[in-house]
Scaffold this motif. Structure first.
Motif, PDB file in Angstrom:
ATOM      1  N   TYR A  18     119.267  -6.969  15.082  1.00  0.00           N
ATOM      2  CA  TYR A  18     119.256  -5.621  15.644  1.00  0.00           C
ATOM      3  C   TYR A  18     120.432  -5.435  16.603  1.00  0.00           C
ATOM      4  N   PHE A  19     120.642  -6.401  17.485  1.00  0.00           N
ATOM      5  CA  PHE A  19     121.722  -6.258  18.453  1.00  0.00           C
ATOM      6  C   PHE A  19     123.094  -6.454  17.809  1.00  0.00           C
ATOM      7  N   ALA A  20     123.154  -7.203  16.725  1.00  0.00           N
ATOM      8  CA  ALA A  20     124.410  -7.291  15.978  1.00  0.00           C
ATOM      9  C   ALA A  20     124.778  -5.920  15.406  1.00  0.00           C
ATOM     10  N   SER A  21     123.748  -5.150  14.987  1.00  0.00           N
ATOM     11  CA  SER A  21     124.009  -3.812  14.454  1.00  0.00           C
ATOM     12  C   SER A  21     124.516  -2.864  15.532  1.00  0.00           C
ATOM     13  N   LYS A  22     124.309  -3.235  16.797  1.00  0.00           N
ATOM     14  CA  LYS A  22     124.811  -2.454  17.927  1.00  0.00           C
ATOM     15  C   LYS A  22     126.187  -2.935  18.381  1.00  0.00           C
ATOM     16  N   GLY A  23     126.756  -3.873  17.644  1.00  0.00           N
ATOM     17  CA  GLY A  23     128.105  -4.344  17.935  1.00  0.00           C
ATOM     18  C   GLY A  23     128.181  -5.547  18.855  1.00  0.00           C
ATOM     19  N   LEU A  24     127.031  -6.186  19.155  1.00  0.00           N
ATOM     20  CA  LEU A  24     127.050  -7.342  20.041  1.00  0.00           C
ATOM     21  C   LEU A  24     127.338  -8.617  19.259  1.00  0.00           C
ATOM     22  N   ASN A  25     127.866  -9.597  19.976  1.00  0.00           N
ATOM     23  CA  ASN A  25     128.117 -10.929  19.412  1.00  0.00           C
ATOM     24  C   ASN A  25     126.816 -11.713  19.498  1.00  0.00           C
ATOM     25  N   ASN A  70     130.043  -5.791  28.487  1.00  0.00           N
ATOM     26  CA  ASN A  70     130.966  -5.972  29.615  1.00  0.00           C
ATOM     27  C   ASN A  70     131.636  -7.335  29.610  1.00  0.00           C
ATOM     28  N   ASN A  71     130.939  -8.334  29.071  1.00  0.00           N
ATOM     29  CA  ASN A  71     131.422  -9.707  29.155  1.00  0.00           C
ATOM     30  C   ASN A  71     131.770 -10.332  27.807  1.00  0.00           C
ATOM     31  N   ASP A  72     131.601  -9.580  26.712  1.00  0.00           N
ATOM     32  CA  ASP A  72     131.705 -10.145  25.369  1.00  0.00           C
ATOM     33  C   ASP A  72     130.849 -11.417  25.286  1.00  0.00           C
ATOM     34  N   ALA A  73     129.641 -11.308  25.840  1.00  0.00           N
ATOM     35  CA  ALA A  73     128.742 -12.463  25.912  1.00  0.00           C
ATOM     36  C   ALA A  73     128.041 -12.687  24.580  1.00  0.00           C
ATOM     37  N   LEU A  74     127.712 -13.925  24.305  1.00  0.00           N
ATOM     38  CA  LEU A  74     126.947 -14.293  23.123  1.00  0.00           C
ATOM     39  C   LEU A  74     125.470 -14.062  23.402  1.00  0.00           C
ATOM     40  N   VAL A  75     124.787 -13.351  22.510  1.00  0.00           N
ATOM     41  CA  VAL A  75     123.349 -13.134  22.608  1.00  0.00           C
ATOM     42  C   VAL A  75     122.653 -14.046  21.618  1.00  0.00           C
ATOM     43  N   VAL A  76     121.802 -14.931  22.129  1.00  0.00           N
ATOM     44  CA  VAL A  76     121.048 -15.852  21.277  1.00  0.00           C
ATOM     45  C   VAL A  76     119.592 -15.418  21.303  1.00  0.00           C
ATOM     46  N   ALA A  77     119.036 -15.133  20.131  1.00  0.00           N
ATOM     47  CA  ALA A  77     117.672 -14.616  20.048  1.00  0.00           C
ATOM     48  C   ALA A  77     117.099 -14.952  18.674  1.00  0.00           C
ATOM     49  N   THR A  78     115.804 -14.686  18.512  1.00  0.00           N
ATOM     50  CA  THR A  78     115.215 -14.858  17.191  1.00  0.00           C
ATOM     51  C   THR A  78     115.881 -13.888  16.219  1.00  0.00           C
ATOM     52  N   ALA A  79     115.798 -14.196  14.929  1.00  0.00           N
ATOM     53  CA  ALA A  79     116.661 -13.580  13.928  1.00  0.00           C
ATOM     54  C   ALA A  79     116.586 -12.058  13.906  1.00  0.00           C
ATOM     55  N   HIS A 108     123.821 -14.724  17.882  1.00  0.00           N
ATOM     56  CA  HIS A 108     123.505 -15.891  17.052  1.00  0.00           C
ATOM     57  C   HIS A 108     122.000 -15.885  16.803  1.00  0.00           C
ATOM     58  N   PRO A 109     121.565 -15.757  15.539  1.00  0.00           N
ATOM     59  CA  PRO A 109     120.137 -15.732  15.237  1.00  0.00           C
ATOM     60  C   PRO A 109     119.549 -17.143  15.129  1.00  0.00           C
ATOM     61  N   MET A 110     118.321 -17.279  15.656  1.00  0.00           N
ATOM     62  CA  MET A 110     117.588 -18.537  15.533  1.00  0.00           C
ATOM     63  C   MET A 110     116.140 -18.197  15.194  1.00  0.00           C
ATOM     64  N   HIS A 111     115.288 -19.215  15.145  1.00  0.00           N
ATOM     65  CA  HIS A 111     113.871 -18.943  14.954  1.00  0.00           C
ATOM     66  C   HIS A 111     113.023 -20.068  15.515  1.00  0.00           C
ATOM     67  N   VAL A 113     110.391   2.542  18.024  1.00  0.00           N
ATOM     68  CA  VAL A 113     110.001   1.162  18.262  1.00  0.00           C
ATOM     69  C   VAL A 113     110.592   0.272  17.171  1.00  0.00           C
ATOM     70  N   ILE A 114     111.342  -0.727  17.593  1.00  0.00           N
ATOM     71  CA  ILE A 114     112.013  -1.655  16.681  1.00  0.00           C
ATOM     72  C   ILE A 114     111.256  -2.978  16.659  1.00  0.00           C
ATOM     73  N   TYR A 115     110.918  -3.451  15.470  1.00  0.00           N
ATOM     74  CA  TYR A 115     110.240  -4.740  15.351  1.00  0.00           C
ATOM     75  C   TYR A 115     111.176  -5.854  15.807  1.00  0.00           C
ATOM     76  N   GLY A 116     110.677  -6.718  16.707  1.00  0.00           N
ATOM     77  CA  GLY A 116     111.534  -7.744  17.293  1.00  0.00           C
ATOM     78  C   GLY A 116     111.318  -9.143  16.775  1.00  0.00           C
ATOM     79  N   GLY A 117     110.586  -9.285  15.659  1.00  0.00           N
ATOM     80  CA  GLY A 117     110.321 -10.632  15.148  1.00  0.00           C
ATOM     81  C   GLY A 117     109.282 -11.334  16.002  1.00  0.00           C
ATOM     82  N   MET A 118     109.241 -12.637  15.873  1.00  0.00           N
ATOM     83  CA  MET A 118     108.260 -13.413  16.622  1.00  0.00           C
ATOM     84  C   MET A 118     108.715 -13.644  18.056  1.00  0.00           C
ATOM     85  N   PRO A 119     107.793 -13.634  19.013  1.00  0.00           N
ATOM     86  CA  PRO A 119     108.144 -13.992  20.389  1.00  0.00           C
ATOM     87  C   PRO A 119     108.329 -15.499  20.491  1.00  0.00           C
ATOM     88  N   GLY A 120     109.000 -15.941  21.520  1.00  0.00           N
ATOM     89  CA  GLY A 120     109.219 -17.382  21.677  1.00  0.00           C
ATOM     90  C   GLY A 120     109.376 -17.789  23.119  1.00  0.00           C
TER      91      GLY A 120
END
Length: 230
Positions: free
Chosen positions: A77-84, A63-72, A86-89, A119-126
């Motif tokens: 996964y959300f990039a594959s859904k078409g979201l903008n 809805n907002n073309d918002a940037l999603v910042v999450a672990t890689a 930025h991966p971090m760790h 169930v999709i593996y979400g990497g490490m929690p933070g």
């Protein structure tokens, strides 16, 4: 900089130039006062992949073309859904136009369950350290107590920390008292409680026992202006 609480672990930050939401679990969160269809957000920060933290990320981001910042893994996964995204760790930090983000350790799990049960593996929690205009917010995410919380408190000048107290899935009230002491924030706020039967707690009783910093139980929708706190 204004910080507001919206039930469970949902935190909003208004920097004056950007609107940020952390772990936007809205639908299914009876305590939440927000509507994902009308939220105006520039940035979504995710601590980990569990559905009660990812929540309405997809709808809000689209809805907002918002940037999603999450672990890689979660960002990919959300990039594959078409979201903008930025991966971090864990341990990494980055200066964005809205502020500095650093991911800390958290001892928990991280997976995302799709509507069909996959169930999709979400990497490490933070956890997330967000610093804007010299003010630092620490969202611990879902975590057990661990001694490096003391290190994070020593390395960072934390203005406000959001600490889970619910027990069962995260640290409980007793361990959260130690966490509050170790992170050494000016203000500590309990989160991740009373949303589901296994995590029912008395936040006021917990806050009354906190020795370090100013413990405050935020009501749903309540806002704290960090710019007024020196």
């Amino acid at each position: 900089m204004k910080v507001s609480f919206h039930g469970h672990s949902v935190i909003k930050v208004d920097t004056g130039t950007h609107r940020i939401i952390i772990d936007p679990f809205i639908n299914g969160n009876e305590a939440c006062d927000l509507d994902p269809g009308t939220e105006k957000v520039d940035v979504i920060l995710l601590t980990h992949g569990h559905n009660d933290h990812v929540g309405d990320t997809v709808e809000i981001a689209k809805n907002n073309d918002a940037l999603v910042v999450a672990t890689a893994e979660l960002a990919d996964y959300f990039a594959s859904k078409g979201l903008n995204t930025h991966p971090m760790h864990i341990g990494g930090s980055r200066e964005f136009d809205f502020g500095k983000v650093q991911f800390t350790q958290a001892f928990h799990g991280s997976s995302y369950k799709e509507e069909d049960g996959t169930v999709i593996y979400g990497g490490m929690p933070g956890g997330i350290l967000l610093t804007v205009n010299g003010k630092t917010i620490y969202h611990l995410g879902d975590t057990a107590l661990f001694t490096d919380l003391k290190m994070y408190g020593e390395l960072n000048d934390i203005d406000i920390a959001f600490i889970p107290i619910g027990d069962n899935f995260t640290m409980g009230p007793g361990d959260a008292l130690l966490a509050a002491e170790w992170v050494n924030a000016r203000k500590v706020v309990p989160v991740h409680y009373n949303t589901f039967p296994p995590i029912v707690q008395d936040p006021e009783a917990w806050a009354a026992k906190v020795k370090a910093g100013n413990a405050h139980v935020m009501q749903v929708g309540e806002t704290i202006d960090l710019s007024s706190h020196e």
